[in-house]
Design a protein around this motif. Structure first.
Motif, PDB file in Angstrom:
ATOM      1  N   SER A 225      68.671 -50.274 -77.246  1.00  0.00           N
ATOM      2  CA  SER A 225      69.298 -49.123 -77.882  1.00  0.00           C
ATOM      3  C   SER A 225      70.012 -49.450 -79.200  1.00  0.00           C
ATOM      4  O   SER A 225      70.376 -48.554 -79.938  1.00  0.00           O
ATOM      5  CB  SER A 225      70.237 -48.410 -76.914  1.00  0.00           C
ATOM      6  OG  SER A 225      71.141 -49.331 -76.387  1.00  0.00           O
ATOM      7  N   ASP A 236      75.403 -51.980 -74.904  1.00  0.00           N
ATOM      8  CA  ASP A 236      75.285 -53.437 -75.020  1.00  0.00           C
ATOM      9  C   ASP A 236      74.363 -53.826 -76.185  1.00  0.00           C
ATOM     10  O   ASP A 236      73.677 -52.974 -76.752  1.00  0.00           O
ATOM     11  CB  ASP A 236      74.757 -54.042 -73.694  1.00  0.00           C
ATOM     12  CG  ASP A 236      73.341 -53.589 -73.371  1.00  0.00           C
ATOM     13  OD1 ASP A 236      72.789 -52.733 -74.094  1.00  0.00           O
ATOM     14  OD2 ASP A 236      72.764 -54.081 -72.389  1.00  0.00           O
ATOM     15  N   ASP A 238      71.207 -55.927 -76.792  1.00  0.00           N
ATOM     16  CA  ASP A 238      70.092 -56.685 -76.200  1.00  0.00           C
ATOM     17  C   ASP A 238      69.472 -57.514 -77.311  1.00  0.00           C
ATOM     18  O   ASP A 238      69.190 -57.003 -78.388  1.00  0.00           O
ATOM     19  CB  ASP A 238      69.059 -55.716 -75.623  1.00  0.00           C
ATOM     20  CG  ASP A 238      69.690 -54.779 -74.610  1.00  0.00           C
ATOM     21  OD1 ASP A 238      70.091 -55.248 -73.549  1.00  0.00           O
ATOM     22  OD2 ASP A 238      69.815 -53.567 -74.899  1.00  0.00           O
TER      23      ASP A 238
HETATM   24 MG    MG Z   1      70.812 -51.982 -73.945  1.00  0.00          MG
END
Ligand code: MG
Ligand code: GTP
Length: 571
Positions: A225, A236, A238
């Protein structure tokens, strides 16, 4: 045409807050968008995308900017001018911003990498008392200001890096005039800002300085995202440790002679990935400034190193050898670019799901944001006419340079958006939201799977509760983790929300009680009853419990929302 020019300009902004930019449009353009929920004219995207940058080009640009940037802890009452004057001795500063995360920080982007080298030469490793310092020269710095500072100078503006609370969201929504406007406003409030995306790329770049000690050609790339255009403030980071550059062959064929590197071998690619990540995890833990709570989660299906990056406040998940996930991010990004309604609907559905604990930040049997986004894409492919093309269509439109096969999976999709022709569909966001809930409130989950490659339901190949075909690894189910109870809760909530949207009371704009989309964020009365409603596939007539909800909504208004909000304000 208006829409077309808007889409084009949106794309020029790349990954940064698209909706945010959209809200800054001149009034007549904005009006057209809101009145028809961004109705797409035929060939809109084709014209708009001609000059747009590809996903890869945007990522490269961001990565390069991050390499020219430093992250500096500084006093909160900093004199911005003196600070910038001091740093400017090392070169021109392109951009900078301040933010707070357990202390004040500044991100400073120089216009050339030489400035970073010059800056580094002037910096000392601190002398620490009673302890010893790991002499690692990172780009995470501390700005020391001798003596006490006067506070007579203007304070710098600190950019917000966290999402608004549910109460703040409700306040914003209450000021809008339609569900369409509410969803657009929600996107604007939650989406990643320009600064937040820059900070995410900078954290990847700082981590790369550590991993580069082992693998100088490696790149740390953000995915998920952070880059797929559906990221919410607070999500978060990634990351992928990309070692492809090392494998790239530089041999010239012809003479028959060649040299090879001698290498250690592992039992499998997975074993090699685990071994690399375990060393990097240890290194991040022991040498990585600001990196705390490092966990090596190497036995997961996709091995990873998880840690918190304190100066940015980000939770980071570092994986390796995970190129398919990057391609999935590109695919979602592409879908998010094709029509503004896609992002508004995804932000709305994700927010709704989070408030009702359909999704969670803790791994478990819940539906994930990734699955939810794919479900929205699938729903938009089902519209008549479709709002989004199938993945097979995106593959057909791909050019020779788009060809991409990863571990035997054909991951080819068109990168040039101007090749995609969209059909005219003028559905409002309100209609789409209502029908999304009706669609999934009645979806035959027991026998059908969701398949965005074909854009059609398929027969479920296995008996898991929810089957969403992995877009690229087509034998896999991205929602295998979801159990029957969680699916039932989702279906029950979809039905309840569909029913609520049919009620006039909900749609009447009111200043003293949550209305429209905000009413869907009120505590649910049926989600706990998911098991009961399992066999009833049709929308039920209004239950007395939902009626009671409506009544209490009218009476209590914001009070109910406030209570709910305090339990669900974090992401
Ligand atoms: Mg994520
Ligand atoms: P957030 O909840 O906002 O973090 O959304 P996200 O899209 O970043 O999801 P998450 O952090 O859980 O996963 C990161 C990325 O990994 C996703 O965007 C997908 O590209 C990929 N991914 C997540 N779950 C799966 C899965 O079950 N299968 C596959 N193939 N990829 C997944």
């Amino acid at each position: 045409m208006a829409a077309s020019s808007v889409v084009c300009r949106l794309r020029y902004r790349g990954l940064r807050g698209l909706g945010r930019f959209w809200f800054g449009l001149e009034p007549q353009t904005q009006g057209r968008f809101t009145s028809t929920a961004s109705a797409q004219k035929e060939n809109t995207t084709a014209k708009a995308a001609k000059e747009s940058k590809t996903f890869q080009a945007i990522q490269e640009e961001r990565r390069e900017q991050a390499e020219r940037s430093v992250l500096i802890s500084c006093p909160s009452k900093i004199n911005e001018k003196k600070f910038l004057d001091y740093l400017s001795k090392h070169g021109t500063i392109n951009k900078h911003f301040f933010y707070n995360s357990y202390g004040a920080y500044a991100v400073v982007e120089f216009s050339s990498r030489e400035s970073i080298a010059s800056l580094k030469e002037s910096i000392n490793i601190p002398a620490v008392e009673h302890e010893a310092a790991v002499p690692f020269k990172s780009r995470l710095l501390s700005f020391k200001w001798p003596g006490s500072q006067s506070s007579s100078h203007p304070m710098p503006k600190f950019k917000v890096q966290s999402p608004p609370s549910i109460n703040e969201i409700n306040q914003l929504l209450s000021e809008k005039d339609s569900i369409d406007e509410q969803l657009q406003c929600l996107t604007e409030a939650l989406e990643l800002t320009e600064e937040n995306v820059s900070l995410r790329f900078l954290v990847c770049s700082l981590l790369r300085d550590i991993t580069g000690a082992y693998f100088p050609e490696c790149i740390i790339r953000p995915f998920g995202s952070t880059v797929n255009s559906f990221g919410k403030l607070g999500c978060d980071v990634d990351m992928i440790l990309d070692l492809e550059g090392i494998y790239a062959t530089s041999q010239k064929k012809g003479s028959g002679l060649s040299l090879e590197y001698q290498v250690k071998r592992g039992a499998s690619e997975r074993a090699v990935t685990q071994s690399i990540l375990s060393v990097i995890g240890k290194c991040v833990d022991q040498f990585g400034p600001g990196c705390v709570g490092v966990q090596n989660i190497l036995q997961a299906r996709c091995p990873l190193v998880r840690f918190s990056h304190q100066p940015s406040g980000f939770q980071c998940d570092l994986t390796a050898n995970n190129r398919v996930a990057m391609k999935s991010s590109e695919l979602l990004f592409l879908y998010g670019q094709l029509d503004p309604r896609v992002r508004h609907l995804v932000f709305g559905v994700r927010c709704w799901a989070r408030v009702h604990s359909i999704t969670s930040s803790i791994p478990g049997a819940w539906i994930t944001n990734f699955s939810l986004t794919v479900m929205v894409v699938f729903f938009l492919q089902q519209r008549n006419p479709p709002i989004l093309p199938t993945l097979d269509r995106l593959k057909e439109l791909a050019g020779p340079s788009d060809k991409c096969v990863i571990e035997g999976n054909d991951c080819t999709i068109v990168s040039d958006l101007s090749k995609i022709t969209l059909q005219q569909n003028t559905d409002t966001l309100e209609k789409l939201l209502q029908e999304f809930f009706e669609f999934y409130g009645n979806f035959p989950f027991n026998k059908a799977s969701i398949n965005i490659r074909k854009g059609k339901e398929q027969t479920k190949p296995e008996t898991t509760a929810l089957y969403i075909q992995n877009p690229f690894e087509t034998t896999l189910n991205i929602s295998k983790n979801v159990n029957a109870t969680q699916l039932e809760r989702f279906v029950a909530l979809c039905r309840e929300s569909a029913w609520l949207l049919q009620q006039k009371e909900i749609l009447n704009r009111s200043s003293d009680s949550p209305w429209g989309f905000a009413a869907l964020l009120l505590p649910s009365v049926t989600s706990g009853a998911g098991v009961k409603s399992r066999r009833k596939r049709k929308l039920e007539p209004a239950s007395s419990r939902i009626k009671n909800l409506l009544d209490s909504l009218k009476i209590k208004g914001g009070e109910t929302v406030a209570k709910k909000g305090s339990a669900n304000s974090s992401s």
